[in-house]
Structure formats: structure tokens, C-alpha cells
Write a protein that holds these residues in place. Structure first.
Motif, PDB file in Angstrom:
ATOM      1  N   TRP A 100      -4.911  19.402 -33.834  1.00 48.83           N
ATOM      2  CA  TRP A 100      -5.474  20.577 -34.517  1.00 48.83           C
ATOM      3  C   TRP A 100      -4.699  21.842 -34.137  1.00 48.83           C
ATOM      4  N   GLY A 101      -4.510  22.043 -32.831  1.00 49.23           N
ATOM      5  CA  GLY A 101      -3.821  23.250 -32.381  1.00 49.23           C
ATOM      6  C   GLY A 101      -2.359  23.271 -32.777  1.00 49.23           C
ATOM      7  N   ALA A 102      -1.692  22.108 -32.727  1.00 47.57           N
ATOM      8  CA  ALA A 102      -0.281  22.047 -33.108  1.00 47.57           C
ATOM      9  C   ALA A 102      -0.100  22.378 -34.585  1.00 47.57           C
ATOM     10  N   LEU A 103      -0.984  21.863 -35.418  1.00 45.80           N
ATOM     11  CA  LEU A 103      -0.894  22.149 -36.850  1.00 45.80           C
ATOM     12  C   LEU A 103      -1.135  23.624 -37.130  1.00 45.80           C
ATOM     13  N   GLY A 150     -16.419  13.692 -26.817  1.00 50.29           N
ATOM     14  CA  GLY A 150     -15.076  14.077 -27.244  1.00 50.29           C
ATOM     15  C   GLY A 150     -15.105  14.957 -28.477  1.00 50.29           C
ATOM     16  N   GLY A 151     -16.098  14.704 -29.360  1.00 49.36           N
ATOM     17  CA  GLY A 151     -16.194  15.470 -30.601  1.00 49.36           C
ATOM     18  C   GLY A 151     -16.649  16.906 -30.409  1.00 49.36           C
ATOM     19  N   VAL A 152     -17.234  17.217 -29.251  1.00 50.37           N
ATOM     20  CA  VAL A 152     -17.663  18.599 -29.005  1.00 50.37           C
ATOM     21  C   VAL A 152     -16.824  19.285 -27.937  1.00 50.37           C
ATOM     22  N   SER A 153     -15.797  18.581 -27.425  1.00 46.15           N
ATOM     23  CA  SER A 153     -15.030  19.119 -26.297  1.00 46.15           C
ATOM     24  C   SER A 153     -13.573  19.417 -26.629  1.00 46.15           C
ATOM     25  N   TRP A 154     -13.177  19.326 -27.886  1.00 45.00           N
ATOM     26  CA  TRP A 154     -11.766  19.448 -28.236  1.00 45.00           C
ATOM     27  C   TRP A 154     -11.329  20.892 -28.481  1.00 45.00           C
ATOM     28  N   LEU A 155     -12.261  21.829 -28.418  1.00 45.07           N
ATOM     29  CA  LEU A 155     -11.956  23.210 -28.816  1.00 45.07           C
ATOM     30  C   LEU A 155     -10.990  23.900 -27.863  1.00 45.07           C
ATOM     31  N   VAL A 156     -11.194  23.718 -26.561  1.00 44.44           N
ATOM     32  CA  VAL A 156     -10.300  24.353 -25.578  1.00 44.44           C
ATOM     33  C   VAL A 156      -8.878  23.792 -25.675  1.00 44.44           C
ATOM     34  N   PRO A 157      -8.695  22.451 -25.714  1.00 43.08           N
ATOM     35  CA  PRO A 157      -7.331  21.941 -25.912  1.00 43.08           C
ATOM     36  C   PRO A 157      -6.690  22.435 -27.204  1.00 43.08           C
ATOM     37  N   ALA A 158      -7.497  22.642 -28.249  1.00 44.73           N
ATOM     38  CA  ALA A 158      -6.946  23.145 -29.510  1.00 44.73           C
ATOM     39  C   ALA A 158      -6.366  24.544 -29.336  1.00 44.73           C
ATOM     40  N   ARG A 159      -7.067  25.387 -28.597  1.00 37.94           N
ATOM     41  CA  ARG A 159      -6.558  26.735 -28.350  1.00 37.94           C
ATOM     42  C   ARG A 159      -5.274  26.717 -27.524  1.00 37.94           C
ATOM     43  N   LEU A 160      -5.266  25.877 -26.485  1.00 39.83           N
ATOM     44  CA  LEU A 160      -4.068  25.786 -25.649  1.00 39.83           C
ATOM     45  C   LEU A 160      -2.874  25.294 -26.459  1.00 39.83           C
ATOM     46  N   MET A 161      -3.089  24.262 -27.268  1.00 39.12           N
ATOM     47  CA  MET A 161      -1.992  23.691 -28.037  1.00 39.12           C
ATOM     48  C   MET A 161      -1.541  24.640 -29.141  1.00 39.12           C
ATOM     49  N   ARG A 162      -2.442  25.401 -29.681  1.00 40.18           N
ATOM     50  CA  ARG A 162      -2.060  26.375 -30.713  1.00 40.18           C
ATOM     51  C   ARG A 162      -1.103  27.402 -30.143  1.00 40.18           C
ATOM     52  N   ALA A 163      -1.411  27.916 -28.940  1.00 38.67           N
ATOM     53  CA  ALA A 163      -0.522  28.884 -28.296  1.00 38.67           C
ATOM     54  C   ALA A 163       0.832  28.255 -27.977  1.00 38.67           C
ATOM     55  N   GLU A 164       0.813  26.996 -27.511  1.00 42.83           N
ATOM     56  CA  GLU A 164       2.067  26.312 -27.193  1.00 42.83           C
ATOM     57  C   GLU A 164       2.896  26.081 -28.452  1.00 42.83           C
ATOM     58  N   ALA A 165       2.240  25.661 -29.533  1.00 48.88           N
ATOM     59  CA  ALA A 165       2.950  25.386 -30.784  1.00 48.88           C
ATOM     60  C   ALA A 165       3.523  26.662 -31.388  1.00 48.88           C
ATOM     61  N   ALA A 166       2.788  27.768 -31.272  1.00 50.68           N
ATOM     62  CA  ALA A 166       3.291  29.042 -31.799  1.00 50.68           C
ATOM     63  C   ALA A 166       4.562  29.469 -31.080  1.00 50.68           C
ATOM     64  N   THR A 167       4.662  29.136 -29.786  1.00 48.91           N
ATOM     65  CA  THR A 167       5.878  29.441 -29.023  1.00 48.91           C
ATOM     66  C   THR A 167       7.014  28.497 -29.406  1.00 48.91           C
ATOM     67  N   LEU A 168       6.706  27.208 -29.484  1.00 51.26           N
ATOM     68  CA  LEU A 168       7.737  26.220 -29.827  1.00 51.26           C
ATOM     69  C   LEU A 168       8.270  26.419 -31.237  1.00 51.26           C
ATOM     70  N   ARG A 169       7.442  26.952 -32.113  1.00 49.01           N
ATOM     71  CA  ARG A 169       7.858  27.149 -33.505  1.00 49.01           C
ATOM     72  C   ARG A 169       9.071  28.062 -33.611  1.00 49.01           C
ATOM     73  N   GLU A 170       9.218  28.965 -32.649  1.00 52.89           N
ATOM     74  CA  GLU A 170      10.328  29.914 -32.685  1.00 52.89           C
ATOM     75  C   GLU A 170      11.595  29.375 -32.032  1.00 52.89           C
ATOM     76  N   ARG A 171      11.525  28.177 -31.445  1.00 54.81           N
ATOM     77  CA  ARG A 171      12.705  27.606 -30.804  1.00 54.81           C
ATOM     78  C   ARG A 171      13.742  27.187 -31.853  1.00 54.81           C
ATOM     79  N   ASP A 172      15.000  27.185 -31.431  1.00 57.56           N
ATOM     80  CA  ASP A 172      16.088  26.888 -32.362  1.00 57.56           C
ATOM     81  C   ASP A 172      15.997  25.467 -32.925  1.00 57.56           C
ATOM     82  N   PHE A 173      15.610  24.484 -32.086  1.00 53.06           N
ATOM     83  CA  PHE A 173      15.611  23.112 -32.576  1.00 53.06           C
ATOM     84  C   PHE A 173      14.525  22.908 -33.639  1.00 53.06           C
ATOM     85  N   VAL A 174      13.406  23.627 -33.525  1.00 55.26           N
ATOM     86  CA  VAL A 174      12.356  23.515 -34.544  1.00 55.26           C
ATOM     87  C   VAL A 174      12.805  24.198 -35.832  1.00 55.26           C
TER      88      VAL A 174
END
Length: 282
Positions: A100-103, A150-174
Motif C-alpha cells: 500500500w505504502g509503496a504504491l 493483521g487487517g487492523v495493524s497495517w497502517l503504520v507500515p504503510a506510512r513508513l513504506m510510503r515515505a521510503e518509496a517517495a524517496t526511492l522514486r527520485e533515485r536515478d535507477f527508478v
């Protein structure tokens, strides 16, 4: 010299905590998985004539509970349930949150806004409330509780992964693979998630610890796995009734087990987080 010594001392302290946590986890796993083979007990049939025996009586090291179950043997069986639900729920929450966060982080724009507003709405509702509502609508079992938690606990990992994906999106290889025509899902699963595995591993450890606590909360309120199966929270729930009669051995062992496991997992997670942070500074 002072500037160099402090981080080194901090890393040694973190590594020591992580090693301590890992040792505790190995011992607890051995206790729950191997223990019943070395110390077999009947955890199915009740023995009311041996109800609430104090530790040491009639060959019961930790005494018996209100139904005559050996507390030491029950602690092992309950640990299997608590750990199974905690690990399954933690992994599920991390997996859902990661995708979810990566997307959201990679897509940006309106899709990111919609996906993260859903996350914000979920965070605003107490997870325990959602969990209690869900637990009353389905028949509790290990797979069902793992799915619900698991269905009610995924929100925090989603936020962490969203921030990570937003950073990786700007990398040259992406940027390069995007220009080459790679689809959104290919970028997410083949490039963003593998490059965020460190963050996901750390998030997963904390999610497992949180899931074990949620299992204890739900079971303490009587919504855990049905008898004769049990978990540490259910042992606490049933044992607290007899604490005023002096039956301390009904709540102290499961309480200590929960604290030990959750602290050990957090120690490991802190160690992994510090190790990744140190690697990122190099």
C-alpha cells in the motif's frame, strides 16, 4: 575523539540489546516448541480434583489452574498460540502496509492522496476497537485472529513504506526504468520493495510485538481462541479471578512471558534499526 567514541559505544550498546533479545527469543521458542516434548502434560481433559494446586504440589512445578491443568505445560501450549498469531499477523500487516505504502509513494498525485487519506482515517479509529468489533463477528481461531489483527495493524507500515518509496522514486535507477517503460506494479515489486527490505524488516519486528500484545488484549476480554486451546492473554484473563485468593501463579507466569517476548522483539528491532542507520551514514 569524543565525537567518534560516542557512536561506537552506542552501537555496542544497541548490539548488546539485540543479542540479548535474540537469545531470549530462541529460549522462548525452544520452551514453547520443544518443551511439551520433554514435559508432556494433558491440556485437553480437566482434573477438578487437582484444581489450583500451588507450585510444587503433586509434581506440578508451577501449580495448576482452576480446571486442574498444569500451569507449566499450559504456558508452553499457550505460547505456541500467542507466537503463531503474533508472527502471522505481524507479517501480514507488514506485507499489506508495504504494498500500500509503496504504491502510494511511487504513484504520487491524486492516488497518493486517496490512499493516504484512507490510512489517516484508519489511524484515527483505535485499532483495539476495530479488533473487538471484528472478533465478535467471526469465530476466533489462529488463522482468523491473525487475519483480523493483521487487517487492523497495517497502517503504520504503510506510512513508513510510503515515505521510503517517495524517496526511492527520485533515485536515478527508478527514473531510468520508468523512462524505459516499466509498469507501475513492476517498479513497486521489483525495485521499490527490494530496496526497502531493511525498513520492512525493522517494521515487521515491531508489528509482531504489537500483534502479540493485541492477542493478549483480545483474549483477556474473552474473545480469544476457544477452549481447550489457550494463549497467554486467556491465561491472564482466567487467572486474575483467583488472585484475591492468593493464586499468584495463575497470572505471574503468562504475564512474565508476554513482557519477556515483547521486550525481546523490541530489542531486536532497535538493534536492526540502529544497524541500518549506521550503514546509511557510511
Amino acid at each position: 575523539m569524543t565525537t567518534i567514541a560516542l557512536p561506537a559505544r552506542s552501537r555496542l550498546h544497541s548490539n548488546g540489546l539485540a543479542l540479548t533479545g535474540a537469545v531470549i527469543l530462541v529460549l522462548v521458542l525452544a520452551f514453547c516448541l520443544v518443551g511439551p516434548l520433554l514435559y508432556p502434560t494433558d491440556q485437553v481433559h480437566t482434573a477438578l480434583d487437582a484444581s489450583r494446586l500451588s507450585p510444587g504440589q503433586q509434581g506440578h512445578p508451577l501449580g495448576t489452574d482452576e480446571l486442574g491443568y498444569d500451569v507449566l505445560g499450559r504456558l508452553m501450549v499457550a505460547g505456541r498460540t500467542s507466537l503463531a498469531i503474533g508472527v502471522l499477523a505481524g507479517l501480514l500487516a507488514t506485507a499489506i502496509g508495504a504494498v500500500w505504502g509503496a504504491l502510494a509513494g511511487y504513484a504520487g498525485g491524486w492516488l497518493d492522496a486517496v490512499l493516504m487519506r484512507i490510512v489517516d482515517t484508519g489511524v484515527a479509529i483505535p485499532a483495539l476497537f476495530l479488533l473487538l468489533v471484528a472478533a465478535t463477528l467471526v469465530t476466533p481461531s489462529i488463522p482468523v485472529l491473525a487475519l483480523v489483527i493483521g487487517g487492523v495493524s497495517w497502517l503504520v507500515p504503510a506510512r513508513l513504506m510510503r515515505a521510503e518509496a517517495a524517496t526511492l522514486r527520485e533515485r536515478d535507477f527508478v527514473r531510468a526504468i520508468t523512462v524505459m517503460g516499466a509498469g507501475r506494479w513492476r517498479v513497486v515489486f521489483r525495485h521499490l520493495l527490494p530496496n526497502a527490505v531493511g525498513t520492512l524488516v525493522v517494521a515487521g519486528t515491531f508489528q509482531i510485538a504489537d500483534a502479540i500484545l493485541l492477542v493478549a488484549y483480545v483474549s483477556f476480554l474473552g474473545l480469544g481462541v476457544p477452549p481447550p486451546a489457550t494463549d497467554w492473554g486467556a491465561m491472564l484473563s482466567k487467572g486474575i479471578t483467583y488472585t484475591y485468593d492468593g493464586a499468584w501463579w495463575l497470572i505471574l507466569p503468562p504475564g512474565i512471558a508476554i513482557v519477556l517476548v515483547v521486550c525481546a522483539i523490541n530489542f531486536v528491532g532497535d538493534g536492526l534499526r540502529d544497524a541500518l542507520a549506521a550503514r546509511g551514514r557510511v
